[in-house]
Design an enzyme around this catalytic site. Structure first.
Site, mmCIF file in Angstrom:
data_model
loop_
_atom_site.group_PDB
_atom_site.id
_atom_site.type_symbol
_atom_site.label_atom_id
_atom_site.label_comp_id
_atom_site.label_asym_id
_atom_site.label_seq_id
_atom_site.Cartn_x
_atom_site.Cartn_y
_atom_site.Cartn_z
ATOM 1 N N ASN A 1 0.873 -1.174 0.000
ATOM 2 C CA ASN A 1 0.000 0.000 0.000
ATOM 3 C C ASN A 1 0.907 1.219 0.000
ATOM 4 O OD1 ASN A 1 -1.824 2.045 0.441
ATOM 5 N ND2 ASN A 1 -2.315 1.449 2.553
ATOM 6 N N TRP A 2 1.019 1.830 -1.161
ATOM 7 C CA TRP A 2 1.971 2.948 -1.291
ATOM 8 C C TRP A 2 1.469 4.231 -0.629
ATOM 9 C CZ3 TRP A 2 3.664 2.552 -7.177
ATOM 10 C CH2 TRP A 2 4.420 1.389 -7.342
ATOM 11 N N LYS A 3 0.173 4.312 -0.361
ATOM 12 C CA LYS A 3 -0.410 5.541 0.206
ATOM 13 C C LYS A 3 -0.083 6.731 -0.712
ATOM 14 C CE LYS A 3 -0.181 3.369 4.677
ATOM 15 N NZ LYS A 3 -0.177 3.489 6.116
ATOM 16 N N GLU B 1 -5.788 -4.472 10.410
ATOM 17 C CA GLU B 1 -4.698 -3.534 10.692
ATOM 18 C C GLU B 1 -5.050 -2.742 11.950
ATOM 19 O OE1 GLU B 1 -2.527 -2.422 6.783
ATOM 20 O OE2 GLU B 1 -4.396 -1.315 6.808
ATOM 21 N N HIS C 1 -9.690 1.661 4.437
ATOM 22 C CA HIS C 1 -8.419 1.791 5.158
ATOM 23 C C HIS C 1 -8.598 2.757 6.334
ATOM 24 C CE1 HIS C 1 -4.299 2.846 6.142
ATOM 25 N NE2 HIS C 1 -3.961 1.700 5.591
ATOM 26 N N GLY D 1 2.212 2.286 10.721
ATOM 27 C CA GLY D 1 3.219 3.334 10.577
ATOM 28 C C GLY D 1 3.916 3.713 11.863
ATOM 29 N N GLY E 1 2.652 -1.245 4.254
ATOM 30 C CA GLY E 1 2.744 0.159 3.884
ATOM 31 C C GLY E 1 4.181 0.563 3.632
ATOM 32 N N GLY E 2 4.806 1.171 4.638
ATOM 33 C CA GLY E 2 6.134 1.752 4.495
ATOM 34 C C GLY E 2 7.155 0.824 3.841
ATOM 35 N N GLU F 1 -6.949 5.110 7.401
ATOM 36 C CA GLU F 1 -6.716 6.532 7.097
ATOM 37 C C GLU F 1 -7.927 7.134 6.391
ATOM 38 O OE1 GLU F 1 -2.951 5.723 5.258
ATOM 39 O OE2 GLU F 1 -2.207 5.148 7.233
ATOM 40 N N SER G 1 2.998 -2.041 10.345
ATOM 41 C CA SER G 1 4.442 -2.112 10.624
ATOM 42 C C SER G 1 5.053 -3.475 10.294
ATOM 43 C CB SER G 1 4.732 -1.726 12.078
ATOM 44 O OG SER G 1 4.366 -0.375 12.314
HETATM 45 P P1 PGA Z 1 2.583 0.341 7.567
HETATM 46 O O1 PGA Z 1 1.148 0.585 6.887
HETATM 47 O O2 PGA Z 1 3.077 -0.999 7.048
HETATM 48 O O3 PGA Z 1 3.426 1.483 7.117
HETATM 49 O O4 PGA Z 1 2.354 0.300 9.036
HETATM 50 C C1 PGA Z 1 0.249 -0.472 6.680
HETATM 51 C C2 PGA Z 1 -1.029 0.058 6.077
HETATM 52 O O5 PGA Z 1 -1.495 1.132 6.488
HETATM 53 O O6 PGA Z 1 -1.627 -0.578 5.183
#
Ligand code: PGA
Length: 256
Positions: free
Chosen positions: A16-18, A171, A103, A177, A236-237, A105, A215
């Site tokens: 997930n590149w966001k 999640e 998600h 994050g 994500g990251g 966010e 994470s």
């Molecule tokens: P993260 O994000 O791996 O950076 O914690 C995961 C996500 O929000 O899908």
């Protein structure tokens, strides 16, 4: 067994590149990633990318085993006066195989709740874009012992949809994050709970994948992917770095 059946037995690793990347960095990332994942034949792979780059990513990934996908989809199905929106039909048109729905966010910054998310989910189904429903509790909710109740409420959008398959990403919001990963015991308990909820909402025949997110990185992926009822990871990251994403994919390839 057909390829379509086999994917429901595999581990899944989705990035997930966001809101990250530019054309140049995306091309570099994919060019460096692709040669590193040749061996990962047993893993179902995808990247959810900013909508503006979806077509470019789809083209870069054509002929590879990695699906391109969207990070969100409109709650509106039909073309019309919805400035700024991208419909499920448009996502399908440019080759998106899946879309994240709900998600944390989106829930946090755009106040998305069950009514809107159910519409998004249904529009994805109509356009054959696989919806990946993202769920998870906040730290305050976990500390108040409300984590299962919150997750059950978020899963309720699946009721009465007559689904033959469901993909959920669990999640915990406090793990996204932050570098703070849920413990193996917390993940095992919640994933078993999610499985039981999906089975009671959708019936015993439903095909299920429940991914863990929050994470996940190259160091912890193998331990997380070994937990019962963990069918993969939403990353994500660590999906923004080809080496760390490839290492997570490799961990999924060798996970039982
Ligand atoms: P993260 O994000 O791996 O950076 O914690 C995961 C996500 O929000 O899908």
């Amino acid at each position: 067994m057909t390829e379509g059946d086999v994917m429901w037995q595999r581990k899944w690793v989705l990035g997930n590149w966001k809101m990250n990347g530019r054309l140049a960095t995306i091309r570099t990332l994919l060019t460096e990633l692709l040669p590193q994942i040749h061996d990962a034949q047993q893993v179902q792979l995808g990247v959810a990318v900013p909508t503006v780059y979806l077509q470019e990513v789809t083209e870069c990934l054509s002929g590879s085993r990695i699906w391109s996908g969207a990070e969100d989809v409109s709650q509106f199905a039909n073309d019309g006066a919805y400035t700024g929106e991208t419909s499920a039909a448009m996502l399908a048109d440019v080759g998106a195989r899946f879309a994240l729905v709900g998600h944390s966010e989106r829930r946090q910054y755009f106040n998305e709740g069950n009514a809107v998310l159910r519409q998004k989910y249904q529009h994805c189904l109509s356009e054959r874009v696989l919806p990946i429903l993202c769920i998870g509790e906040t730290l305050a909710e976990r500390e108040a012992d409300q984590d299962e109740a919150v997750v059950a409420q978020q899963l309720a959008i699946l009721a009465d949809l007559s689904l033959d398959s469901v993909v959920v990403a669990y999640e915990p919001v406090w793990a996204i994050g932050t570098g703070q990963v849920a413990t193996v015991a917390q993940i095992a308990a919640m994933h078993a709970f999610i499985y039981s909820q999906i089975l009671s909402l959708c019936g015993a025949g439903v095909k299920i994948r429940v991914l863990y997110g929050g994470s996940v990185n190259a160091q912890n992926a193998a331990d997380i992917l070994a937990v019962a009822h963990v069918d993969g990871a939403l990353v994500g990251g660590a999906s923004l770095q080809p080496d760390s994403f490839a290492a997570i994919i490799q961990a999924a390839q060798t996970a039982e």
